[in-house]
Enzyme design. Structure first.
Site, PDB file in Angstrom:
ATOM      1  N   THR A   1       0.789  -1.137   0.192  1.00  0.00           N
ATOM      2  CA  THR A   1       0.011  -0.080   0.063  1.00  0.00           C
ATOM      3  C   THR A   1       1.096   1.235   0.035  1.00  0.00           C
ATOM      4  O   THR A   1       2.106   1.270   0.306  1.00  0.00           O
ATOM      5  CB  THR A   1      -0.785  -0.132   1.353  1.00  0.00           C
ATOM      6  OG1 THR A   1      -1.740  -1.163   1.233  1.00  0.00           O
ATOM      7  CG2 THR A   1      -1.804   1.216   1.410  1.00  0.00           C
TER       8      THR A   1
ATOM      9  N   THR B   1      -3.896   0.914  -2.704  1.00  0.00           N
ATOM     10  CA  THR B   1      -3.276  -0.309  -2.493  1.00  0.00           C
ATOM     11  C   THR B   1      -3.418  -1.040  -3.624  1.00  0.00           C
ATOM     12  O   THR B   1      -4.572  -1.161  -4.610  1.00  0.00           O
ATOM     13  CB  THR B   1      -3.641  -0.832  -1.498  1.00  0.00           C
ATOM     14  OG1 THR B   1      -2.866  -2.129  -1.276  1.00  0.00           O
ATOM     15  CG2 THR B   1      -5.064  -1.206  -1.250  1.00  0.00           C
TER      16      THR B   1
ATOM     17  N   ASP C   1      -8.059 -10.040   1.093  1.00  0.00           N
ATOM     18  CA  ASP C   1      -8.600  -9.048   2.308  1.00  0.00           C
ATOM     19  C   ASP C   1      -9.821  -9.807   2.838  1.00  0.00           C
ATOM     20  O   ASP C   1     -10.216  -9.242   3.794  1.00  0.00           O
ATOM     21  CB  ASP C   1      -8.572  -7.640   1.888  1.00  0.00           C
ATOM     22  CG  ASP C   1      -7.249  -7.102   2.132  1.00  0.00           C
ATOM     23  OD1 ASP C   1      -6.382  -7.711   2.749  1.00  0.00           O
ATOM     24  OD2 ASP C   1      -7.219  -5.784   1.850  1.00  0.00           O
TER      25      ASP C   1
ATOM     26  N   GLY D   1      -0.456  -2.964   5.723  1.00  0.00           N
ATOM     27  CA  GLY D   1      -1.288  -4.087   6.051  1.00  0.00           C
ATOM     28  C   GLY D   1      -1.932  -3.806   7.328  1.00  0.00           C
ATOM     29  O   GLY D   1      -2.460  -2.656   7.764  1.00  0.00           O
TER      30      GLY D   1
END
EC number: 2.3.2.2
Length: 582
Positions: free
Chosen positions: A384, A402, A426, A477
């Site tokens: 990211t 990201t 995710d 993250g």
């Protein structure tokens, strides 16, 4: 409760530390500017944003320029094939939170990453065509420019197009990054980023003609990416590779303009990220728990006593993150209860001042929250990037976007020159099974068509007495939230200037696994003290800028309330970024 020092003293570049954490750092003085400031992880992107400001653009124009430029010059995370969040506060104090997070394709299903026995298939949500959600970056940047910019989209995109066309000399770190093994697995990626095995070296000029053509087409007609020729090309490419993204998925993508999460901490007002980011509400919960502690009385910044109390706040807030948070368009989320100071006070009572509480023994305070969802579910990475911008009129942008993993899925769209995300990791692939970052999540984040995965991205703005004070955020993250929290604590509570805060050694706890992660440069003696208190610590395999992955990258701007100067702090973990202003 500690009395706040005067804000200008907190920001002073000559602030004296009571510890020696920074004795070996080369330069801990913030960059100073009178009118405007841009802080990013990549110097070409900073220059692009600054050039747009000098042309008469505002902070949003500069953010659009930076976003597209990073897609060229920082391809491991900068992107047009991913998604993110942009927090805007205008000079009048009005705020917008633009959610341009990726969405699950219509053909996505809850168990798409499980085998016939219900076991998660390793790597399927991380690498290759099936790992990608519908990208939102182009929609987000175009929406921002058309609603809040002053210049044209073509003007804002011109620096990125020039860099993609003419090329730029690769710094050593980025040349090394391009040797990524996932890129090698896919023909277009290997051709564009690795010259089919003739790897780029430091100083080589990296030109991207296919990406330049794509960006040029977007600058002339941004609808092409979602409803035109580019959309058709993406859909055909995905179908040929066995991916799920269709032309219909692209055509139905929309940016959400959401109300930010707000909070208060020691005299400052927080404006931060709402769901589908978990970052803002978890940040508010952490700071609420810590709000009555006099942290400097416990010891200096990064002392064992401070780290202990802060870690216990992290532990409790991350427990709630896993149980309750997800896409607000698909779930009813108890945000008001999570942000309740009374709830934080109840959590605070469970913190032992001398030793940690084992995560397995945590019991959530009763009477505040509904039972967590118990149905099916499922996951978050580090690739990211964040940038912060303040213009001469006082408009501010905090943007985090990201690809999720390092170069996302590894798949480059042939003929278009950009990498697709691996954001599907995710989501929760299966209840109780950790994702790539060890995060265990609940039913609220299970996979569903059109759903946006939970994120930790935490673009944040602080104000004091209605005036802009600080703009910050970070990649990393699951460590994003703790990095932003520590930056705020270091500046507001402990008197570090923003450059010292950006460079301070990091620590992180996320409830499970029950381990304090300590950055490699974190003081060994403090780590030993934490062990003696009963913590399990990890220093050896933790990801930092010298290892696979990046543990945060604080890009901070603050306004000195005395001189009204803009102060920029660029994280030295990435040595090719910079803060610059005029």
């Amino acid at each position: 409760m500690a009395l706040l020092k005067h804000a200008s003293a907190l920001l002073s570049a000559s602030c004296l530390l009571t510890s020696s954490l920074f004795s070996q750092q080369p330069d801990l003085t913030p960059t100073v500017a009178k009118h405007a400031m841009v802080v990013t992880c990549e110097h070409n992107a900073t220059d692009a944003g600054l050039a747009i400001l000098k042309q008469g653009g505002n902070a949003t124009d500069a953010a659009v320029a930076v976003g597209f430029t990073l897609a060229v010059t920082f391809p491991r995370a900068g992107n047009i094939g991913g998604g993110g969040f942009m927090l805007i506060r205008d000079k009048h104090g009005k705020t917008h939170f633009l959610d341009y997070r990726e969405k699950a394709p219509a053909a996505a299903s809850r168990d798409m990453y499980l085998d016939a026995k219900g076991t998660v298939i390793p790597g399927r949500s991380l690498v290759g065509y099936l790992a990608s959600g519908v990208p939102g970056t182009v929609a987000g940047l175009v929406y921002a420019q058309s609603h809040f910019g002053k210049l044209t989209l073509a003007q804002d995109m011109a620096p990125a197009i020039k860099l993609a066309t003419d090329g730029y000399p690769l710094p050593a770190g980025e040349a090394h990054d391009l040797q990524n093994k996932n890129l090698t697995r896919f023909p277009a990626s290997a051709r564009i980023f690795q010259r089919d095995g003739n790897f780029y070296k430091e100083g080589d000029i990296f030109k991207q003609p296919e990406l330049a053509a794509t960006l040029t087409a977007i600058s002339k007609d941004p609808t092409t990416f979602y409803k035109g020729a580019i959309a058709q090309q993406i859909a055909s490419f995905e179908k040929a590779g066995g991916g799920l993204i269709t032309a219909e998925d692209l055509a139905s993508y929309e940016v959400k303009d959401r109300a930010p999460i707000t909070g208060h901490y020691h005299g400052y007002d927080l404006i931060t990220a709402p769901p589908p980011s978990s970052g803002g509400i978890v940040l508010v919960e952490i700071l609420n728990i810590l709000s009555t502690y006099d942290l400097p009385k416990l010891g200096p910044d990064r002392s064992a006593a401070q780290v202990h109390v802060i870690t216990e706040a992290f532990r409790r807030a991350y427990m709630d993150r896993g149980d309750y948070l997800g896409d607000p368009d698909f779930n009813t989320l108890p945000l008001k209860q999570l942000a309740d100071p009374a709830y934080a006070a109840a959590w605070r009572k469970s913190i032992d001042p001398d030793k940690p509480t084992a995560s397995k023994d945590l019991v959530r305070p009763a009477g505040f929250l509904p039972p967590p969802p118990q149905t099916t579910p499922a996951t978050e990475p580090t690739q990211t990037t964040h940038f912060s911008i303040v213009d001469a009129e006082g408009n501010a942008v905090s943007n985090t976007y990201t690809l999720n993993g390092f170069f996302g899925s590894g798949v480059t769209v042939d003929g278009l020159g950009f990498v697709l995300n691996n954001e599907m990791d995710d989501f929760a692939s299966k209840v109780g099974v950790p994702n790539a970052y060890g995060l265990i999540q609940g039913a609220a984040n299970s996979i569903a068509p059109g759903k946006r995965p939970l994120s930790a991205m935490t673009p944040t703005i602080l104000t004091k007495n209605g005036k802009l004070f600080m703009v910050l955020g970070s990649p990393g993250g699951s460590t994003i939230i703790t990095t932003v929290a520590n930056d705020i604590i270091s500046i507001v509570d402990n008197g570090l200037n923003i450059q010292q805060a950006a460079d301070a050694p990091r620590f992180h706890h996320q409830y499970l696994p029950d381990i304090i992660q300590l950055e490699k440069k974190f003081p060994a003696d403090i780590g030993d003290q934490l062990k003696s208190m009963g913590y399990t610590t990890n220093r050896l395999s933790v990801a930092d800028a010298k290892s696979p992955g990046v543990w945060g990258d604080s890009e901070i701007i603050a306004i000195d309330p005395k001189t009204h100067q803009l102060l920029g702090g660029h994280d030295h973990r990435l040595d090719y970024g910079k803060a610059a202003g005029y």
